[in-house]
Design a protein around this motif. Sequence first.
Motif, PDB file in Angstrom:
ATOM      1  N   ASN A  15       0.810  -1.212   0.000  1.00 56.50           N
ATOM      2  CA  ASN A  15       0.000   0.000   0.000  1.00 56.50           C
ATOM      3  C   ASN A  15       0.850   1.273   0.000  1.00 56.50           C
ATOM      4  OD1 ASN A  15      -2.666   1.203   0.093  1.00 56.50           O
ATOM      5  ND2 ASN A  15      -2.095   1.903   2.127  1.00 56.50           N
ATOM      6  N   GLU A  16       1.932   1.281   0.752  1.00 57.10           N
ATOM      7  CA  GLU A  16       2.783   2.475   0.836  1.00 57.10           C
ATOM      8  C   GLU A  16       3.387   2.815  -0.531  1.00 57.10           C
ATOM      9  OE1 GLU A  16       6.810   3.766   3.180  1.00 57.10           O
ATOM     10  OE2 GLU A  16       5.379   2.504   4.269  1.00 57.10           O
ATOM     11  N   ILE A  17       3.872   1.803  -1.231  1.00 61.66           N
ATOM     12  CA  ILE A  17       4.457   2.024  -2.557  1.00 61.66           C
ATOM     13  C   ILE A  17       3.381   2.473  -3.548  1.00 61.66           C
ATOM     14  CG2 ILE A  17       5.534   0.864  -4.541  1.00 61.66           C
ATOM     15  CD1 ILE A  17       7.135  -0.789  -2.471  1.00 61.66           C
ATOM     16  N   VAL A  18       2.224   1.815  -3.503  1.00 67.07           N
ATOM     17  CA  VAL A  18       1.134   2.185  -4.416  1.00 67.07           C
ATOM     18  C   VAL A  18       0.734   3.644  -4.210  1.00 67.07           C
ATOM     19  CG1 VAL A  18      -1.324   1.821  -4.914  1.00 67.07           C
ATOM     20  CG2 VAL A  18       0.216  -0.138  -4.758  1.00 67.07           C
ATOM     21  N   GLU A  19       0.543   4.040  -2.961  1.00 69.75           N
ATOM     22  CA  GLU A  19       0.104   5.412  -2.699  1.00 69.75           C
ATOM     23  C   GLU A  19       1.169   6.436  -3.087  1.00 69.75           C
ATOM     24  OE1 GLU A  19      -3.008   6.210  -2.300  1.00 69.75           O
ATOM     25  OE2 GLU A  19      -3.426   4.059  -2.307  1.00 69.75           O
ATOM     26  N   SER A  20       2.436   6.106  -2.897  1.00 66.30           N
ATOM     27  CA  SER A  20       3.513   7.001  -3.333  1.00 66.30           C
ATOM     28  C   SER A  20       3.513   7.151  -4.848  1.00 66.30           C
ATOM     29  CB  SER A  20       4.873   6.466  -2.871  1.00 66.30           C
ATOM     30  OG  SER A  20       4.958   6.463  -1.476  1.00 66.30           O
ATOM     31  N   MET A  21       3.422   6.014  -5.547  1.00 68.06           N
ATOM     32  CA  MET A  21       3.406   6.064  -7.013  1.00 68.06           C
ATOM     33  C   MET A  21       2.178   6.824  -7.502  1.00 68.06           C
ATOM     34  SD  MET A  21       4.867   2.357  -8.342  1.00 68.06           S
ATOM     35  CE  MET A  21       3.563   1.358  -7.633  1.00 68.06           C
ATOM     36  N   ARG A  22       1.022   6.544  -6.887  1.00 67.55           N
ATOM     37  CA  ARG A  22      -0.214   7.214  -7.298  1.00 67.55           C
ATOM     38  C   ARG A  22      -0.082   8.728  -7.151  1.00 67.55           C
ATOM     39  NH1 ARG A  22      -6.061   5.880  -6.526  1.00 67.55           N
ATOM     40  NH2 ARG A  22      -5.476   4.217  -5.102  1.00 67.55           N
ATOM     41  N   ALA A  23       0.394   9.188  -6.004  1.00 70.46           N
ATOM     42  CA  ALA A  23       0.512  10.626  -5.761  1.00 70.46           C
ATOM     43  C   ALA A  23       1.426  11.298  -6.790  1.00 70.46           C
ATOM     44  CB  ALA A  23       1.024  10.871  -4.343  1.00 70.46           C
ATOM     45  N   VAL A  24       2.571  10.697  -7.030  1.00 66.37           N
ATOM     46  CA  VAL A  24       3.537  11.283  -7.962  1.00 66.37           C
ATOM     47  C   VAL A  24       2.994  11.279  -9.392  1.00 66.37           C
ATOM     48  CG1 VAL A  24       5.800  10.941  -9.018  1.00 66.37           C
ATOM     49  CG2 VAL A  24       5.557  10.791  -6.552  1.00 66.37           C
ATOM     50  N   LEU A  25       2.438  10.163  -9.825  1.00 67.25           N
ATOM     51  CA  LEU A  25       1.959  10.060 -11.209  1.00 67.25           C
ATOM     52  C   LEU A  25       0.706  10.905 -11.445  1.00 67.25           C
ATOM     53  CD1 LEU A  25       2.697   6.281 -11.780  1.00 67.25           C
ATOM     54  CD2 LEU A  25       3.946   8.230 -12.742  1.00 67.25           C
ATOM     55  N   GLU A  26      -0.186  10.984 -10.453  1.00 68.89           N
ATOM     56  CA  GLU A  26      -1.359  11.856 -10.600  1.00 68.89           C
ATOM     57  C   GLU A  26      -0.920  13.319 -10.684  1.00 68.89           C
ATOM     58  OE1 GLU A  26      -4.036  10.779  -7.404  1.00 68.89           O
ATOM     59  OE2 GLU A  26      -5.102   9.357  -8.697  1.00 68.89           O
ATOM     60  N   SER A  27       0.120  13.690  -9.943  1.00 68.70           N
ATOM     61  CA  SER A  27       0.611  15.072  -9.992  1.00 68.70           C
ATOM     62  C   SER A  27       1.186  15.408 -11.366  1.00 68.70           C
ATOM     63  CB  SER A  27       1.659  15.323  -8.903  1.00 68.70           C
ATOM     64  OG  SER A  27       2.911  14.776  -9.263  1.00 68.70           O
ATOM     65  N   LYS A  28       1.557  14.373 -12.135  1.00 66.42           N
ATOM     66  CA  LYS A  28       2.083  14.571 -13.490  1.00 66.42           C
ATOM     67  C   LYS A  28       0.966  14.523 -14.539  1.00 66.42           C
ATOM     68  CE  LYS A  28       6.432  14.736 -12.319  1.00 66.42           C
ATOM     69  NZ  LYS A  28       7.228  15.934 -12.498  1.00 66.42           N
ATOM     70  N   GLY A  29      -0.289  14.340 -14.077  1.00 71.32           N
ATOM     71  CA  GLY A  29      -1.428  14.396 -14.988  1.00 71.32           C
ATOM     72  C   GLY A  29      -1.938  13.052 -15.490  1.00 71.32           C
ATOM     73  N   TYR A  30      -1.418  11.952 -14.967  1.00 70.93           N
ATOM     74  CA  TYR A  30      -1.888  10.635 -15.391  1.00 70.93           C
ATOM     75  C   TYR A  30      -3.099  10.215 -14.568  1.00 70.93           C
ATOM     76  CZ  TYR A  30       2.701  10.470 -17.589  1.00 70.93           C
ATOM     77  OH  TYR A  30       3.803  10.755 -18.349  1.00 70.93           O
ATOM     78  N   ARG A  31      -3.981   9.431 -15.184  1.00 74.24           N
ATOM     79  CA  ARG A  31      -5.109   8.834 -14.462  1.00 74.24           C
ATOM     80  C   ARG A  31      -4.651   7.472 -13.974  1.00 74.24           C
ATOM     81  NH1 ARG A  31      -9.866   5.838 -15.127  1.00 74.24           N
ATOM     82  NH2 ARG A  31      -9.674   5.519 -17.367  1.00 74.24           N
ATOM     83  N   ILE A  32      -4.868   7.184 -12.696  1.00 70.39           N
ATOM     84  CA  ILE A  32      -4.332   5.979 -12.073  1.00 70.39           C
ATOM     85  C   ILE A  32      -5.446   5.010 -11.698  1.00 70.39           C
ATOM     86  CG2 ILE A  32      -2.985   5.089 -10.117  1.00 70.39           C
ATOM     87  CD1 ILE A  32      -1.401   6.879 -12.160  1.00 70.39           C
ATOM     88  N   MET A  33      -5.230   3.747 -12.012  1.00 69.67           N
ATOM     89  CA  MET A  33      -6.061   2.649 -11.536  1.00 69.67           C
ATOM     90  C   MET A  33      -5.153   1.762 -10.692  1.00 69.67           C
ATOM     91  SD  MET A  33      -8.373   1.617 -14.857  1.00 69.67           S
ATOM     92  CE  MET A  33      -6.976   1.186 -15.844  1.00 69.67           C
TER      93      MET A  33
END
Length: 135
Positions: A15-33
């Motif tokens: 969960n920690e890795i997923v949430e870190s990746m999600r936050a960074v990638l969403e900040s770059k404009g990607y939609r995350i699943m």
Amino acid sequence: MPSAQKVILLVDDDNEIVESMRAVLESKGYRIMVARDGNSGLTIAERESPDLIVLDMMMPKKSGFLVLEKLKGRPGGLIPTIMITGNEGSRHRAYAEMLGVRDYIRKPFAMEKLVKSVEKILDPRATKGDDQDDR
């Protein structure tokens, strides 16, 4: 523009890795699943056909390798994939590359390394200076 927004599927049980990746990638404009195990990741990938998958090697229910093997055989072929792993074995990397992964990143990793890999795959023009020209 929402229609041009690239979709990334994160498949990892940490969960920690997923949430870190999600936050960074969403900040770059990607939609995350997100999928938390290999079976869910495979189901979502087949149903949604994301632009990119970030796939952990070691997960419950189905390993990243089994997910790759299944996706490689789908009618549209393998969805571009970055494999992430805490495993140090070079045989694993060789097998992942044989299956067609675009990048192989060992944990722990700097999020900037992931972002560069994602951008290189999803927007080659953004990193054109990093590679040789097609001339």
